[in-house]
Scaffold this motif. Structure first.
Motif, PDB file in Angstrom:
ATOM      1  N   VAL A  73       0.906  -1.354   0.084  1.00  0.00           N
ATOM      2  CA  VAL A  73       0.086  -0.227  -0.081  1.00  0.00           C
ATOM      3  C   VAL A  73       1.027   1.081  -0.068  1.00  0.00           C
ATOM      4  CG1 VAL A  73      -1.841   1.122   0.901  1.00  0.00           C
ATOM      5  CG2 VAL A  73      -1.632  -1.358   1.391  1.00  0.00           C
ATOM      6  N   LEU A  74       0.493   2.149  -0.925  1.00  0.00           N
ATOM      7  CA  LEU A  74       1.265   3.405  -0.791  1.00  0.00           C
ATOM      8  C   LEU A  74       0.295   4.547  -0.607  1.00  0.00           C
ATOM      9  CD1 LEU A  74       3.314   2.995  -4.209  1.00  0.00           C
ATOM     10  CD2 LEU A  74       4.115   2.738  -1.753  1.00  0.00           C
ATOM     11  N   ALA A  75       0.579   5.655  -0.009  1.00  0.00           N
ATOM     12  CA  ALA A  75      -0.303   6.694   0.508  1.00  0.00           C
ATOM     13  C   ALA A  75       0.329   7.971  -0.241  1.00  0.00           C
ATOM     14  CB  ALA A  75      -0.405   6.961   1.729  1.00  0.00           C
ATOM     15  N   TRP A  76      -0.068   8.554  -1.497  1.00  0.00           N
ATOM     16  CA  TRP A  76       0.440   9.791  -1.969  1.00  0.00           C
ATOM     17  C   TRP A  76      -0.117  10.987  -1.308  1.00  0.00           C
ATOM     18  CZ3 TRP A  76       3.235  10.008  -7.073  1.00  0.00           C
ATOM     19  CH2 TRP A  76       3.560   8.879  -7.345  1.00  0.00           C
ATOM     20  N   TRP A  77       0.988  11.773  -0.756  1.00  0.00           N
ATOM     21  CA  TRP A  77       0.603  12.961  -0.043  1.00  0.00           C
ATOM     22  C   TRP A  77       0.575  14.103  -0.861  1.00  0.00           C
ATOM     23  CZ3 TRP A  77      -0.502  13.047   5.215  1.00  0.00           C
ATOM     24  CH2 TRP A  77      -0.073  14.130   5.807  1.00  0.00           C
ATOM     25  N   VAL A  78      -0.872  14.472  -1.181  1.00  0.00           N
ATOM     26  CA  VAL A  78      -1.017  15.534  -2.249  1.00  0.00           C
ATOM     27  C   VAL A  78      -1.587  16.770  -1.582  1.00  0.00           C
ATOM     28  CG1 VAL A  78      -2.096  16.089  -4.361  1.00  0.00           C
ATOM     29  CG2 VAL A  78      -1.591  13.743  -3.893  1.00  0.00           C
ATOM     30  N   ALA A  79      -0.490  17.667  -1.468  1.00  0.00           N
ATOM     31  CA  ALA A  79      -0.781  19.091  -0.829  1.00  0.00           C
ATOM     32  C   ALA A  79      -1.232  20.038  -1.861  1.00  0.00           C
ATOM     33  CB  ALA A  79       0.485  19.638  -0.187  1.00  0.00           C
ATOM     34  N   PRO A  80      -1.838  21.059  -1.378  1.00  0.00           N
ATOM     35  CA  PRO A  80      -2.682  21.873  -2.379  1.00  0.00           C
ATOM     36  C   PRO A  80      -1.965  22.373  -3.505  1.00  0.00           C
ATOM     37  CG  PRO A  80      -3.025  22.569  -0.097  1.00  0.00           C
ATOM     38  CD  PRO A  80      -2.033  21.688  -0.087  1.00  0.00           C
ATOM     39  N   GLU A  81      -0.345  22.693  -3.629  1.00  0.00           N
ATOM     40  CA  GLU A  81       0.324  23.053  -4.734  1.00  0.00           C
ATOM     41  C   GLU A  81       0.321  22.117  -5.625  1.00  0.00           C
ATOM     42  OE1 GLU A  81       3.519  22.368  -1.271  1.00  0.00           O
ATOM     43  OE2 GLU A  81       1.401  22.920  -1.658  1.00  0.00           O
ATOM     44  N   TYR A  82       0.020  20.699  -5.330  1.00  0.00           N
ATOM     45  CA  TYR A  82      -0.064  19.610  -6.428  1.00  0.00           C
ATOM     46  C   TYR A  82      -1.510  19.251  -6.535  1.00  0.00           C
ATOM     47  CZ  TYR A  82       4.809  19.195  -4.745  1.00  0.00           C
ATOM     48  OH  TYR A  82       6.066  19.593  -4.635  1.00  0.00           O
ATOM     49  N   ASP A  83      -2.409  19.959  -6.372  1.00  0.00           N
ATOM     50  CA  ASP A  83      -3.754  19.584  -6.748  1.00  0.00           C
ATOM     51  C   ASP A  83      -3.930  19.166  -8.166  1.00  0.00           C
ATOM     52  OD1 ASP A  83      -4.699  19.634  -4.207  1.00  0.00           O
ATOM     53  OD2 ASP A  83      -5.907  21.679  -4.479  1.00  0.00           O
ATOM     54  N   ARG A  84      -3.269  19.635  -9.248  1.00  0.00           N
ATOM     55  CA  ARG A  84      -3.324  19.292 -10.476  1.00  0.00           C
ATOM     56  C   ARG A  84      -3.147  17.941 -10.600  1.00  0.00           C
ATOM     57  NH1 ARG A  84       1.534  18.454 -12.639  1.00  0.00           N
ATOM     58  NH2 ARG A  84       3.402  19.024 -11.473  1.00  0.00           N
ATOM     59  N   LEU A  85      -2.429  16.936  -9.957  1.00  0.00           N
ATOM     60  CA  LEU A  85      -2.313  15.860  -9.751  1.00  0.00           C
ATOM     61  C   LEU A  85      -3.331  14.720  -9.666  1.00  0.00           C
ATOM     62  CD1 LEU A  85       1.635  15.603  -8.504  1.00  0.00           C
ATOM     63  CD2 LEU A  85       0.844  15.723 -10.816  1.00  0.00           C
ATOM     64  N   ARG A  86      -4.443  15.331  -8.828  1.00  0.00           N
ATOM     65  CA  ARG A  86      -5.277  14.592  -8.386  1.00  0.00           C
ATOM     66  C   ARG A  86      -6.240  13.910  -9.376  1.00  0.00           C
ATOM     67  NH1 ARG A  86      -8.810  18.280  -4.767  1.00  0.00           N
ATOM     68  NH2 ARG A  86      -9.906  16.353  -4.345  1.00  0.00           N
ATOM     69  N   ALA A  87      -6.638  14.507 -10.391  1.00  0.00           N
ATOM     70  CA  ALA A  87      -7.615  13.933 -11.399  1.00  0.00           C
ATOM     71  C   ALA A  87      -6.530  12.742 -12.162  1.00  0.00           C
ATOM     72  CB  ALA A  87      -7.925  14.838 -12.349  1.00  0.00           C
ATOM     73  N   PRO A  88      -5.243  13.163 -12.409  1.00  0.00           N
ATOM     74  CA  PRO A  88      -4.480  11.799 -13.144  1.00  0.00           C
ATOM     75  C   PRO A  88      -4.231  10.908 -12.195  1.00  0.00           C
ATOM     76  CG  PRO A  88      -3.373  14.020 -13.437  1.00  0.00           C
ATOM     77  CD  PRO A  88      -4.572  14.372 -12.701  1.00  0.00           C
ATOM     78  N   LEU A  89      -4.193  10.825 -10.965  1.00  0.00           N
ATOM     79  CA  LEU A  89      -3.904   9.835  -9.834  1.00  0.00           C
ATOM     80  C   LEU A  89      -5.211   9.041 -10.018  1.00  0.00           C
ATOM     81  CD1 LEU A  89      -2.171  11.637  -7.020  1.00  0.00           C
ATOM     82  CD2 LEU A  89      -1.147   9.824  -8.617  1.00  0.00           C
TER      83      LEU A  89
END
Length: 259
Positions: A73-89
């Motif tokens: 299991v991996l947990a990707w830590w997506v802070a606000p400055e990386y919000d653009r990555l949420r949809a691709p993930l």
């Protein structure tokens, strides 16, 4: 009170800003770093600089690193400055959801003044120093966070690592009438102490245990000359932290990748 920028960064990026424990192995990938530890719960993927250019390639690289280290299991830590990555993930099958040790939304919060409220009566908080205290705190965290069982032999190994001079943090234990009902951890950074793993068993809730653990760690932060607390608060602890005077900094989305 205004939160200094280094403290704000620690609140949102604890795995980047805090000292790395000796039992954590940092493995770099394209635009990220994974902290590999001995736990069987999720391993944290921390995004670096601008993050990965090719998200699909980065996810495959992270999965390869996880498999190499026998992690599922991996947990990707997506802070606000990386919000653009949420949809691709999400398109790649990762899910913004709770996983043992993390919640779907982790709220970065900070405190640079003493916690509000009077000292809690009837709750004894100590810095863990014995194996019995360590084992009792582990049992509390296991019950509250749904962690996998760990053998006594492995717990003894973890306690030896905890007592190591290289360990950048201390565990705290809270008792009522001699029975351990709460556990928490203080991880150290250059600009303050981060609160990890605050947990209280159901029978101990509503009696100020979490607040007592917070007050004890504030005193610890002051004693080491870094009077600031940061925390990544979940849905249950966020209101308690707000009542203690913590200020909200930013919300982090945790994307879980189960292999």
């Amino acid at each position: 009170m205004e939160i200094p920028e280094p403290v704000r960064r620690q609140a949102v990026h604890p795995f980047r800003e805090l000292y790395t424990p000796p039992d954590v192995k940092l493995v770099d990938g394209p635009g990220f770093t994974i902290g590999i530890n001995k736990n069987r719960n999720a391993q944290v993927v921390v995004l670096n600089d601008d993050g990965p250019e090719d998200v699909a390639a980065a996810v495959e690289a992270a999965r390869a690193i996880a498999r190499e280290h026998d992690k599922q299991v991996l947990a990707w830590w997506v802070a606000p400055e990386y919000d653009r990555l949420r949809a691709p993930l999400e398109k790649l099958g990762l899910v913004n959801e709770d996983t043992p040790g993390f919640e779907a939304i982790e709220n970065g919060m900070a405190l640079v003044t003493p916690p509000t409220g009077e000292p809690v009566e009837g709750v004894d908080v100590v810095v863990v120093d014995s194996f019995d205290q360590f084992r009792a705190g582990w049992a509390v965290a296991q019950e509250c966070f749904g962690l996998d069982p760990v053998s006594e032999e492995e717990q003894a190994e973890r306690f030896a690592e905890y007592r190591s001079p290289e360990n950048p943090g201390r565990a705290f234990s809270a008792s009522i009438d001699g029975r351990v009902v709460g556990a928490a951890y203080a991880a150290l950074g250059d600009h303050g102490v981060n609160l990890f793993g605050g947990s209280v068993v159901p029978s101990g809730r509503g009696r100020g245990v979490y607040r007592a653990l917070t007050q004890a760690r504030w005193e610890y932060a002051v004693a080491r000359g870094t009077p600031a607390l940061t925390v990544q608060a979940g849905r249950m602890s966020k209101p308690i932290c707000e009542r203690a005077g913590f200020q909200f900094v930013a919300a982090v989305h945790v994307y879980v990748d189960t292999m």
